[in-house]
Design a protein around this motif. Structure first.
Motif, short mmCIF file in Angstrom:
data_model
loop_
_atom_site.label_atom_id
_atom_site.label_comp_id
_atom_site.label_asym_id
_atom_site.label_seq_id
_atom_site.Cartn_x
_atom_site.Cartn_y
_atom_site.Cartn_z
N ILE A 181 -5.98 7.49 -7.85
CA ILE A 181 -5.83 8.92 -7.59
C ILE A 181 -4.58 9.14 -6.75
O ILE A 181 -3.94 8.18 -6.30
N THR A 182 -4.23 10.38 -6.50
CA THR A 182 -3.03 10.65 -5.71
C THR A 182 -3.28 10.33 -4.24
O THR A 182 -4.42 10.33 -3.77
N ARG A 183 -2.21 10.06 -3.55
CA ARG A 183 -2.29 9.75 -2.13
C ARG A 183 -2.88 10.93 -1.34
O ARG A 183 -3.65 10.75 -0.41
N GLN A 184 -2.53 12.14 -1.75
CA GLN A 184 -3.00 13.34 -1.04
C GLN A 184 -4.52 13.52 -1.21
O GLN A 184 -5.22 13.84 -0.24
N VAL A 185 -5.01 13.31 -2.43
CA VAL A 185 -6.45 13.46 -2.67
C VAL A 185 -7.22 12.37 -1.93
O VAL A 185 -8.29 12.62 -1.36
N GLU A 186 -6.68 11.16 -1.90
CA GLU A 186 -7.35 10.07 -1.20
C GLU A 186 -7.48 10.37 0.29
O GLU A 186 -8.52 10.12 0.91
N ALA A 187 -6.41 10.95 0.87
CA ALA A 187 -6.45 11.31 2.29
C ALA A 187 -7.46 12.43 2.53
O ALA A 187 -8.19 12.42 3.53
N GLU A 188 -7.53 13.36 1.60
CA GLU A 188 -8.49 14.47 1.71
C GLU A 188 -9.92 13.97 1.66
O GLU A 188 -10.78 14.40 2.45
N LEU A 189 -10.19 13.05 0.76
CA LEU A 189 -11.54 12.51 0.62
C LEU A 189 -11.96 11.70 1.84
O LEU A 189 -13.14 11.68 2.21
N LYS A 207 -2.79 -0.33 -7.92
CA LYS A 207 -2.63 -0.22 -6.46
C LYS A 207 -1.33 -0.88 -6.02
O LYS A 207 -0.61 -0.35 -5.16
N LYS A 208 -1.01 -2.03 -6.61
CA LYS A 208 0.24 -2.72 -6.27
C LYS A 208 1.44 -1.85 -6.63
O LYS A 208 2.41 -1.76 -5.85
N GLY A 245 -0.92 9.64 -9.89
CA GLY A 245 -1.10 8.87 -8.67
C GLY A 245 0.18 8.18 -8.25
O GLY A 245 0.55 8.19 -7.07
N LEU A 246 0.88 7.57 -9.19
CA LEU A 246 2.10 6.83 -8.87
C LEU A 246 3.18 7.72 -8.25
O LEU A 246 3.78 7.37 -7.24
N VAL A 247 3.42 8.88 -8.87
CA VAL A 247 4.49 9.74 -8.35
C VAL A 247 4.15 10.31 -6.98
O VAL A 247 5.05 10.66 -6.21
N SER A 248 2.85 10.35 -6.64
CA SER A 248 2.47 10.88 -5.33
C SER A 248 2.90 9.95 -4.20
O SER A 248 2.93 10.35 -3.04
N TYR A 249 3.22 8.69 -4.54
CA TYR A 249 3.66 7.73 -3.54
C TYR A 249 5.17 7.72 -3.35
O TYR A 249 5.68 7.00 -2.49
N ALA A 250 5.90 8.50 -4.14
CA ALA A 250 7.35 8.62 -3.97
C ALA A 250 7.61 9.52 -2.77
O ALA A 250 7.13 10.64 -2.71
N GLU A 251 8.41 9.04 -1.83
CA GLU A 251 8.61 9.77 -0.58
C GLU A 251 9.49 11.00 -0.73
O GLU A 251 9.34 11.98 0.00
N ASP A 252 10.44 10.96 -1.68
CA ASP A 252 11.42 12.06 -1.72
C ASP A 252 11.84 12.40 -3.15
O ASP A 252 12.97 12.15 -3.55
N GLY A 253 10.91 12.91 -3.91
CA GLY A 253 11.24 13.39 -5.25
C GLY A 253 11.16 12.33 -6.33
O GLY A 253 11.23 11.13 -6.06
N HIS A 254 11.03 12.78 -7.57
CA HIS A 254 10.93 11.87 -8.69
C HIS A 254 11.38 12.56 -9.97
O HIS A 254 11.40 13.79 -10.06
N PHE A 255 11.71 11.73 -10.96
CA PHE A 255 11.99 12.21 -12.31
C PHE A 255 11.09 11.42 -13.25
O PHE A 255 11.15 10.19 -13.29
#
Length: 282
Positions: A77-85, A101-102, A130-140
């Motif tokens: 899941i996304t990093r934000q949802v995991e923190a919320e849960l 996860k890796k 989920g993967l793009v949620s771990y990018a700190e500063d934008g993604h394509f």
């Protein structure tokens, strides 16, 4: 008719681990409701089985009541949802595939200084979200080499190139080589495509060159299964993607002497065996 089964057809390590965790939880839940945030894997028959056991699929975090078990799906899941849960009164059981996860942690580590993530993946796939949620500063996010080629890369900017774990390795390698040919670009390439995916695709390509027809078994909504069928077709071999033996038109296969069978990483063995049995009776 000769029927040949690929050695790696069926469950991968990540799927097997996720379902083992869910089975263990079902056995000892003692009446406490069990929720999954989205389908635990992409296979309708598996999901039907767990629904009959009382496991509930929630599409959004707010649909999960406090005081329940929540299993995180194999796709993550996304990093934000995991923190919320984590802030909720919920007992969380993480069944995220270790390979996914890796990939999440690699992306987080390599984009922490502002590098832009270039991700090869399917926009609507839960793993990709989920993967793009771990990018700190934008993604394509791109789904083809053409999309990547049309994206304007800035020469004084740093990039991180990665892929959804179930993407086509050959296509990703070709894109990597294309970018590597430009010495003015600052790009770090992450090896995030799962070994199990690479092996299944390699076997599908090899087997499809030895047979007259290929059958690929697995969920129609399973990205890795669809790619196995595509690998076979790209190799010039007629191919049929089926979820179950009921989707297989046996009359269509009457004139083929050698038929190859493979299956996606989320396909249960009994579905593969049913297809094999029907073919071997011909």
């Amino acid at each position: 008719m000769e029927v040949i089964l690929a050695e790696t057809a069926g469950f991968c390590m990540g799927v097997d681990l996720a379902l083992t965790k869910l089975d263990s939880l079902v056995a000892r839940a003692n009446g406490r409701p069990i929720y999954i945030l989205g389908p635990i894997i992409h296979n309708p028959q598996v999901l039907k089985k767990y629904a009959e056991l009382g496991v509930i699929i929630a599409e959004k975090p707010e649909e999960v009541p406090d005081g329940t078990y929540l299993v995180i799906r194999a796709h993550g899941i996304t990093r934000q949802v995991e923190a919320e849960l984590a802030e909720r009164d919920i007992i969380i059981k993480d069944a995220t595939c270790p390979r996914v996860k890796k990939a999440q942690l690699l992306i987080a580590r390599h984009t922490r200084k502002g590098e832009e993530l270039l991700l090869y993946g399917e926009a609507d796939h839960p793993e990709v979200k989920g993967l793009v949620s771990y990018a700190e500063d934008g993604h394509f996010l791109f789904e083809s080499a053409e999309e990547l080629a049309s994206y304007p890369l800035v020469k004084d900017k740093s990039y991180v190139l990665a892929a959804q774990t179930t993407q086509d390795r050959a296509l990703f390698d070709a894109m990597t080589q294309e970018l590597a040919g430009d010495p003015t670009l600052d790009i770090v390439v992450l090896n995030t495509i799962c070994d199990a995916t690479k092996l299944r695709q390699r076997e599908a390509k090899s087997l499809s060159s030895e047979v007259d027809f290929m059958v690929v078994v697995g969920g129609f909504n399973s990205g890795n299964t669809r790619r196995l069928a595509q690998v076979a077709m790209d190799n010039g071999t007629p191919c049929k993607h089926v979820e179950t033996v009921a989707d297989l038109d046996l009359d269509e296969l009457t004139f083929y002497e050698r038929v190859g069978v493979t299956a996606g990483a989320s396909t249960p063995r009994h579905l593969i065996d049913e297809v094999l049995s029907a073919l071997e009776k011909m």
